[in-house]
Write an enzyme that holds these catalytic residues in place. Structure first.
Site, mmCIF file in Angstrom:
data_model
loop_
_atom_site.group_PDB
_atom_site.id
_atom_site.type_symbol
_atom_site.label_atom_id
_atom_site.label_comp_id
_atom_site.label_asym_id
_atom_site.label_seq_id
_atom_site.Cartn_x
_atom_site.Cartn_y
_atom_site.Cartn_z
ATOM 1 N N ASP A 1 0.950 -1.231 -0.281
ATOM 2 C CA ASP A 1 -0.017 0.263 -0.089
ATOM 3 C C ASP A 1 0.872 1.448 -0.198
ATOM 4 O O ASP A 1 1.880 1.586 0.966
ATOM 5 C CB ASP A 1 -1.090 0.002 1.309
ATOM 6 C CG ASP A 1 0.365 0.175 2.390
ATOM 7 O OD1 ASP A 1 0.603 -0.730 2.753
ATOM 8 O OD2 ASP A 1 -0.151 0.466 3.808
ATOM 9 N N GLU B 1 -0.224 -1.931 5.676
ATOM 10 C CA GLU B 1 1.131 -1.910 6.076
ATOM 11 C C GLU B 1 0.894 0.053 6.504
ATOM 12 O O GLU B 1 1.054 0.380 7.895
ATOM 13 C CB GLU B 1 2.681 -0.571 5.942
ATOM 14 C CG GLU B 1 3.584 -1.013 7.226
ATOM 15 C CD GLU B 1 3.833 0.533 6.860
ATOM 16 O OE1 GLU B 1 4.720 0.355 7.700
ATOM 17 O OE2 GLU B 1 3.940 1.342 6.344
#
Length: 416
Positions: free
Chosen positions: A88, A183
């Site tokens: 991400d 994350e």
């Protein structure tokens, strides 16, 4: 090794991966929290498989894992090493579409990112950029983050793996890879690794900034919520009846030490951060974060908040006041021992061999390695080469990116 070819491969991989929008979405509790992350995961799965790596998996949470078995036989004992990169990119209210461009042979002046919006990187505002005069630099169009956090790491690892697969004479031990979602929104994805397929002695993340940064100390982190249910009453008879939850929250905040908040702390100084409040005349919720490198101080902060709540319960007997505190991750260095310290020693040795001056910093944040440390997997962190993470002025100097790749390759291969 042909430096020009490797740099082009790194750049091609990076541009390929940043072209896939993959912002995480904190409001979505599913993992992965965005469809783009799953799209990227599927591409990585295919890329790994196309390299001839047969032990590749993709689970329902968008975690891609791969295993490359040792080619040095069974008589010699070398550590099994893992790499963890996150899929991400952060959502900071900018566009999820990344339109990168390359500034060739940077001349030391202003870098115009977006002429119409007057967005630029200037040496006056960011003197770090002057270190890259003569370098090629990847920048944004000013409308998005660049996504080097963490797609520079993904491109780095994928290029290194491709290199050792293509050069069979290079000796290496067992290598494990994990590409994980979400994350940026609480290290959610790393928790979904299949650890039966991640049998490492230690691991690495590549999730910090400029050339030379080296991290094996992060915050201990907890998140919490304060819930207050007051008593509503009409103003005509509110005296001794009305209990305003907003005022109770005011008292809670007033009892915090302003000198121990994010805006007033640095280095290894911990903090308590009130992040948001939602309220009406009856119900209030307040969210907060606790961060500290020192475990004892971290626990003291949690206890202090609990004591505040006990005091407020006595002061406002008619109110219902609840507090929840949950540990999110821990300081990486808390899991260092005599055996796994090799991970840090190998990283420092790689820097020395490559002529990179280490800048050892206590990270005021966490990485996927901060969660892995709770599983006693020591996971130091090293530089991508990029600067200004989480900003539309994020940029990636190619020479620093290349040196990060060289560190990865040096850690993967065995020369003795």
């Amino acid at each position: 090794m042909d430096e020009i070819i490797i740099k082009q491969k790194l750049l091609d991989n990076f541009l390929k991966y940043v072209s896939i929008p993959s912002q995480s979405n904190e409001s979505n509790k599913k993992i992965p929290s965005s469809e783009g992350q799953l799209t990227l995961a599927k591409i990585l799965y295919d890329d790994l498989y196309s390299l001839g790596i047969e032990d590749v998996s993709l689970n329902d949470y968008g975690v891609v894992q791969a295993y490359i078995s040792s080619n040095i036989g069974t008589k010699e004992k070398y550590p099994s090493i893992g790499w963890v990169c996150h899929l991400d990119t952060v959502d900071v209210g900018l566009s999820e579409i990344v339109n990168p461009r390359i500034v060739k042979n940077y001349d030391g002046g202003d870098i115009i990112l977006n002429k119409e919006k007057d967005i630029k990187v200037t040496p006056i505002e960011d003197e770090n950029v002057l270190a890259y005069v003569g370098d090629d630099i990847v920048v944004t169009d000013g409308n998005s983050v660049l996504g080097a956090d963490n797609k520079a790491a993904i491109a780095n690892v994928m290029t290194a793996v491709s290199y050792i697969v293509e050069n069979q004479h290079l000796r290496h031990g067992d290598i494990y890879l994990a590409f994980v979602p979400d994350e940026e929104i609480g290290l959610r994805g790393v928790r979904k690794i299949d650890f039966s397929k991640f049998d490492v002695d230690f691991a690495y993340t590549i999730d910090c900034c400029k050339l030379g940064e080296l991290v094996y100390e992060t915050f201990n982190a907890a998140s919490g919520k304060l819930k207050i249910k007051g008593v509503s009453a009409h103003p005509m008879n509110s005296k001794n009846n009305l209990v305003n939850p907003i005022m109770i929250a005011h008292d809670f905040i007033a009892m915090l030490d302003r000198s121990k908040m994010p805006e007033n702390t640095e280095g290894r100084e911990g903090y308590i951060w009130v992040t948001d409040i939602h309220s009406n005349v009856l119900d209030l919720s307040l969210n907060f974060n606790i961060r500290d490198h020192n475990r004892d101080n971290f626990e003291k902060s949690k206890k202090y908040l609990m004591n505040i709540v006990e005091y407020l319960r006595k002061k406002y007997e008619k109110a219902k006041i609840e507090i929840e505190i949950e540990d999110v991750y821990r300081n990486i260095c808390d899991c260092i021992d005599d055996e796994n310290v090799l991970a840090i020693e190998k990283l420092k040795d790689a820097y020395t061999l490559l002529g990179i001056e280490p800048e050892i910093i206590p990270m005021r944040g966490g990485t996927d390695g901060s969660y892995l440390s709770t599983r006693n997997i020591l996971t130091p962190n090293y530089f991508t080469g990029a600067l200004n993470f989480h900003s539309n002025k994020e940029y990636l100097p190619i020479n620093s990116f290349y040196k990060s790749f060289l560190v990865t390759l040096e850690l993967m291969i065995i020369k003795d």
